[in-house]
Design an enzyme around this catalytic site. Structure first.
Site, short mmCIF file in Angstrom:
data_model
loop_
_atom_site.label_atom_id
_atom_site.label_comp_id
_atom_site.label_asym_id
_atom_site.label_seq_id
_atom_site.Cartn_x
_atom_site.Cartn_y
_atom_site.Cartn_z
N MET A 42 41.38 34.81 45.95
CA MET A 42 42.82 34.71 45.88
C MET A 42 43.30 33.28 45.65
SD MET A 42 44.70 37.26 45.99
CE MET A 42 46.16 36.47 46.60
N VAL A 66 42.34 27.20 49.20
CA VAL A 66 43.10 26.91 50.42
C VAL A 66 42.90 25.45 50.79
CG1 VAL A 66 43.45 27.52 52.83
CG2 VAL A 66 42.71 29.27 51.20
N ASP A 113 41.48 44.21 53.47
CA ASP A 113 40.28 43.41 53.19
C ASP A 113 39.74 42.76 54.45
OD1 ASP A 113 39.43 40.52 51.11
OD2 ASP A 113 38.29 42.33 51.61
#
Lengths: 152, 956
Positions: free
Chosen positions: B94, B97, B213
């Site tokens: 995704m 970070v 998830d």
């Protein structure tokens, strides 16, 4: 990561004791006390990893230690079992004529201690640690390659 | 290679390296004119190309560093919107970070930058935004919070709570590499974590949010044991209506295997995903925590999917300590048919709580009702503390794991001592009536004796030199076979002493080198270990020690701690390599008539204190393979099977059984800190001169003493937060309790004792706060200054007239030493520019002593005049950072210095000489101190293992 300490490389072996230190001293453990504590952990780590490597070497040959079934962000040690055993043998040889250098390798490689922390534990200057580290690495590299001299 | 030759090699190696590479050969040829082999040796080492990226350069760490295997991001150091990205924490399917600083609000956050591919797709984005909004509404301690979703520089990014700690995936990976045979995490840890994960899911499900998830990599555990579930509902920004929109294979590298392993059969088939997919994933995570292995693992994605659809996980891998309730729960979570699966994750919480309630109670005394839990929190390491924080029911401290063959099931546990300080090596007399142990209750370690049931204790060695306590777990005392005397080991290299219970002079027993004697059940012989050099033959002698004969010859392995079986036929002992911190000891046995020894355990851990209960069962203390513990274990001698019998909360440092095996005494340890005082004498004070500083309210953790006015302030822990306490006129009261803000530094108390300045830590930064001495009117003080200095040491001080506060740190212009008016009227004045920390203000107001940054170990003290900032030359004295205080009359400075050990010294300002005030040998971590207002005593804190003795009565 900038400034990431050796603390993040503590394994399950010392998780509980690390927790003890945190409980008693708060999250900012005096890094000198931590260094001494990690020095003991380094010896333990070496024993565990080497014993594991020797034991598994007896069973199988080659291959990574674990299958990658976890998140890709995980860095699993890729070193093969052979290397740990060879390193341990070489370290013992080195310790026979230079205990301190063997200790430097043990602290830094198995314990993940920084140069400063190693200096505190061994009670020498950081410059000495760096010098030891360099020469010891050269010697070990040569020995593990099998290209050692026969200088008695 | 000899050490001498090596020294030559080394000095030539380093000397050659300082020369330009072209000159090295010539240099060596010159220096090694007569020694060709030396030259070749040095050259071959010089030829090794030593890089910084070799095999040895990354520590042999099996734990995952969050730094990913991908190339470091280009974005570290950049600014995005109002956020300064500091370091890359991880990268996943995704996006990346980062740890970042919110420059507007001055806090650290995590920023997840979404891939550019997503920012173009407006439909995806809209759906994503909706979910982000739903998640922002989730407010739960076990859910990583979302602060916002922003856009800058063409990138969309999420602002998340920055969570400290390792992921569950990292912890499990570390465990699997280090102890592949053993199971996963201890059962009580698993339950504590599972409950928090389930609670996070419950809260989300109640709001209609599905994680989709859940996996160990998305579960972080903070150092305090608090679970934070990350990445809720964000993993699949495509709607849950078809796997086609987001193929399992994924377009991002490395997402493949991890995600597939936790998919439910429905997800795998691309069917509609509802909350039962989370319940499935939870089951996978629970299985993994218990066994250390992934529930469904295959070589390829399709293999994994195949197992998910067709095969059951290996249920036999579950540890035998798994409660049946949990086994049932697991099966229901991992039911392939969703109609058979557990419907509500809330049931998990209820089931775990039910386990807790069903366990047996512990009594705190034979006659009185259980004591209030005042010291209970002092017993619990991070596991249980975190459980407290999360509001989870905590396993009662001394409750052992109850399984079918646990010899301590149904045993009665009673706390035998409740003293502050350390007890060690508790032993019980053969008839079970007396208990002897070492304790430092009166300042140094002595041998104490008590008769069970009387509540009275006597110090048997009060008038003798102090006994040496050691960090290692080894038997140091015991009862003679007739129970009339006690043997003990006064110090290494000295003979054992035997002392009659009724008193009298101890006499030397068995000669130098003999250790750990044990009398046979019929009292005719005794066995002991004999160690004049480094060999350890075991010897049997008659009960007085005469006529010794060897029953086990010396060898490579060391022998220790022999005990007799109840029928006298066998001798059990510990055998392995030394010293005690090596992981290679096991329990063995030998026929008492002699013969070959036989190995009984395969523990390979620090083992000691064998205590036979009956013909078949032996209790002992040992660390686990992962070095945790030490715990209490039981060995079934016939089946050669071992089992841990203590819960994972208490550490056991000794165990001993009466001859009939029905009464056991054990020492249980937990860390704590307490206050001590030592007088300032003309000679260096030693351990004997130091005494516990009694507080009106006993506490498991008292640190950072500070005197001010007529009060003593100190810090104390109450479980989840720290508190500031005050003692005045013999009464103690809690001044301040900070649940979410840590207090570590000693407070700075105004000279009249009316106000207190504390250092408040929040999100890694330290600032000052001032309050009245009763804790009211707390206000931020000098908020523009970020305080610096040795952690846990005094970082601020008052002027003697109470008008100023001095502190070291930095403001917007940079580092310095600052004095600030204590009561309004102006901002900070910079006294010293540059790094200056841990100041103390002299009682006559004319001098401030402080330190520059410490590099390694100790610092030199510096001085400055408070009026004008003029530097004052100080004698060169090296001190422990922050470890100095003025004598109340200003005639000198007391400081801590480490030469061989850490001791107090006094710098006399008149003579400019230093003299040593203490010569301590006692162990423990000394952190901070202050001087009593009359100048007579130093009061300091010392952190150590606190231990208590527990009596265990087994059913007949």
């Amino acid at each position: 990561m900038a400034g990431e300490r050796a603390g993040h490389s503590l394994q399950a072996t010392v998780l509980v004791n690390e927790a003890y230190l945190r409980l008693v001293e708060g999250t900012d453990v005096k890094w000198q006390d931590r260094a001494h504590f990690l020095a003991v952990a380094a010896r333990v780590m070496r024993r565990i990893l080497v014993d594991h490597a020797r034991a598994s070497r007896a069973q199988k040959r080659g291959g990574p230690i674990t299958k990658v079934t976890f998140d890709e962000a995980l860095v699993v040690t890729n070193e093969s079992r052979e290397d740990f055993v060879a390193l341990d043998d070489a370290l013992k040889e080195l310790a026979a004529f230079d205990e301190r250098k063997s200790r430097v390798i043990e602290l830094r490689f198995f314990g993940g201690l920084s140069v400063e922390e190693t200096a505190v534990v061994l009670k020498v200057s950081p410059a000495t640690v760096m010098g030891d580290w360099r020469l010891a690495k050269a010697w070990l590299q040569r020995e593990m390659r099998g290209a050692g001299s026969h200088d008695a | 290679m000899t050490p001498e030759r090596w020294k030559q090699v080394e000095s030539l190696y380093h000397a050659a390296r300082t020369r330009p590479s072209g000159e090295r050969a010539a240099f060596l040829a010159d220096r090694c004119r007569d020694d060709e082999s030396l030259r070749r040796e040095v050259e071959s080492l010089l030829n090794e190309s030593v890089s910084d990226e070799g095999f040895l350069d990354s520590p042999a760490s099996a734990a995952a560093h969050v730094a990913p295997a991908v190339t470091p991001a280009a974005m570290s150091g950049h600014t995005l919107g109002g956020y300064h990205l500091e370091a890359l924490l991880g990268a996943g399917g995704m996006g990346e970070v980062y740890r970042a600083r919110d420059t507007k609000l001055g806090r650290d956050v995590a920023i997840k930058v979404l891939p550019r591919a997503m920012t173009g797709d407006s439909e995806r984005l809209a759906r994503f935004e909706r979910e982000a909004r739903m998640l922002a509404a989730l407010n739960h301690p076990n859910i990583c919070a979302i602060y916002g979703l922003e856009e800058a520089d063409g990138l969309r990014f999420l602002i998340l709570e920055l969570v400290d700690g390792e992921t569950l995936a990292q912890k499990l990976a570390a465990l699997q590499i280090l102890s592949p045979q053993s199971s996963g995490l201890p059962i009580d840890v698993v339950l504590m974590l599972a409950r928090q994960i389930a609670e996070a899911l419950e809260v989300a499900h109640d709001k209609g949010i599905i994680h989709r998830d859940l996996k160990p990599a998305n579960i972080t555990i903070t150092p305090d044991g608090v679970v934070k579930v990350l990445d809720f509902g964000l993993a699949k920004p495509a709607s849950a209506d078809g796997a086609g929109a987001d193929p399992i294979g994924g377009t991002q590298a490395g997402v493949i295997l991890g995600t597939a392993a936790y998919m439910s059969p429905q997800q795998a088939r691309g069917q509609v995903v509802d909350k039962r997919a989370d319940i499935w994933a939870f089951g996978c995570v629970l299985y993994e925590m218990l066994t250390g292995h992934v529930a469904f693992a295959g070589e390829t994605v399709s293999d994994t999917i195949g197992k998910i659809l067709e095969r059951e996980p290996d249920w036999s891998a579950l540890p035998s300590t798994t409660p049946s309730v949990i086994r049932r729960l697991l099966r229901r979570c991992l039911a392939k048919d969703p109609r058979q699966r557990l419907r509500d994750i809330g049931d998990v919480r209820l089931e775990i709580d039910a386990i807790d309630e069903a366990a047996p109670e512990v009594s705190d005394g034979t006659t009185s009702p259980p004591a209030p839990p005042k010291t209970r929190t002092a017993w619990l390491p991070w596991v249980a503390l975190a459980a407290l924080a999360a509001g989870v029911g905590v396993w009662e401290a001394r409750r052992p794991v109850t399984t079918a063959e646990n010899p301590l099931a149904n045993a009665q546990f009673t706390r035998f001592t409740d003293w502050e300080g350390t007890e060690e090596g508790a032993e019980i007399s053969p008839d079970g009536k007396f208990v002897a142990f070492l304790a430092d209750r009166e300042g140094e370690f002595d041998l104490w004796l008590s008769q069970v049931g009387t509540g009275r204790f006597s110090n048997l060695t009060r008038n003798f030199p102090p006994l040496a306590a050691s960090g290692f777990i080894v038997r140091k005392l015991g009862f003679s076979g007739d129970g009339a005397s006690i043997w003990f080991n006064p110090a290494d290299g000295k003979p054992l002493l035997l002392m009659d219970l009724i008193g009298g002079t101890p006499r030397a027993f068995l000669g130098v080198g003999a250790n750990i004697p044990a009398w046979s059940p019929d009292n005719t012989s005794l066995v002991y270990v004999y160690k004049p050099n480094r060999d350890d033959p075991m010897l049997i002698a008659d009960r007085t020690g005469a006529n010794a004969r060897q029953i086990l010859p010396p060898g490579v392995l060391k022998n220790n701690n022999p005990v007799w079986s109840p029928d006298g036929q066998w001798i059990y002992f510990v055998r392995g390599t030394e010293p005690q911190d090596e992981m290679n000891m096991n329990v063995w046995r030998l026929r008492s008539s002699g013969g070959s020894p036989e190995q009984l355990t395969n523990q390979h851990a620090a083992v000691n204190f064998l205590a036979p209960l009956d013909a078949r069962t032996l209790l002992y203390v040992a660390r686990a393979e992962d070095w945790s513990g030490p715990w209490l274990w039981a060995l079934d001698v016939e089946r050669k099977v071992t089992r841990r019998v203590s819960s994972g909360v208490d550490q056991y440092t000794s165990v001993s059984a009466s001859r009939d095996g029905r009464r056991v005494v054990a020492t249980v340890a937990n860390p704590s800190a307490s206050l001590w005082r030592v007088p300032l004498l003309d000679r260096p004070a030693d351990d004997h001169d130091a005494q516990h500083y009694a507080l009106p309210v006993p506490t498991g953790r008292a640190l950072a003493p500070r005197f001010g006015g007529s009060s003593l302030f100190y810090l104390s822990a109450r479980g989840t937060g720290d508190g500031l306490w005050k003692v005045q006129s013999g009464q103690a009261s809690e001044v301040r309790s900070e649940a979410d803000v840590a207090l570590y530094e000693p407070p700075a108390v105004s000279p009249d004792g009316s106000r207190v300045v504390v250092v408040v830590r929040h999100e890694g930064k330290r600032h000052l706060s001032m309050m009245s001495a009763d804790g009211t009117n707390a206000q931020p003080f000098a908020p523009t200054i970020e305080v610096e200095g040795a952690s846990g040491q005094g970082t601020a001080d008052w002027s003697p007239d109470g008008a100023w506060i001095v502190t070291g740190g930095r403001d917007a212009q940079g580092p310095g030493l600052f004095k600030i008016p204590a009561q309004g009227g102006g901002g900070p004045v910079r006294l010293v520019a540059g790094q200056a920390v841990n100041p103390v203000w002299s009682p006559n107001g004319k001098l401030i002593v402080y330190a520059g940054r410490s590099v390694v170990g100790q610092v030199a003290i510096l001085g400055v005049r408070p009026d004008d900032g003029a530097a004052v030359e100080m004698p060169t004295v090296l001190v422990r950072p922050g470890g100095y205080r003025f004598l109340p009359n200003g005639s000198g400075l007391v400081y801590l210095q480490r030469i061989q050990g850490l001791d107090f010294w006094l710098l006399d300002f008149v003579t400019k000489q230093s003299r040593q005030l203490t010569r301590f040998s006692n162990q423990g971590i000394l952190r901070t101190f202050d001087i009593t207002p009359d100048g007579k005593y130093i009061v300091f804190d010392r952190s150590r293992q606190n231990s208590d003795i527990v009596l265990i009565d087994l059913p007949q």
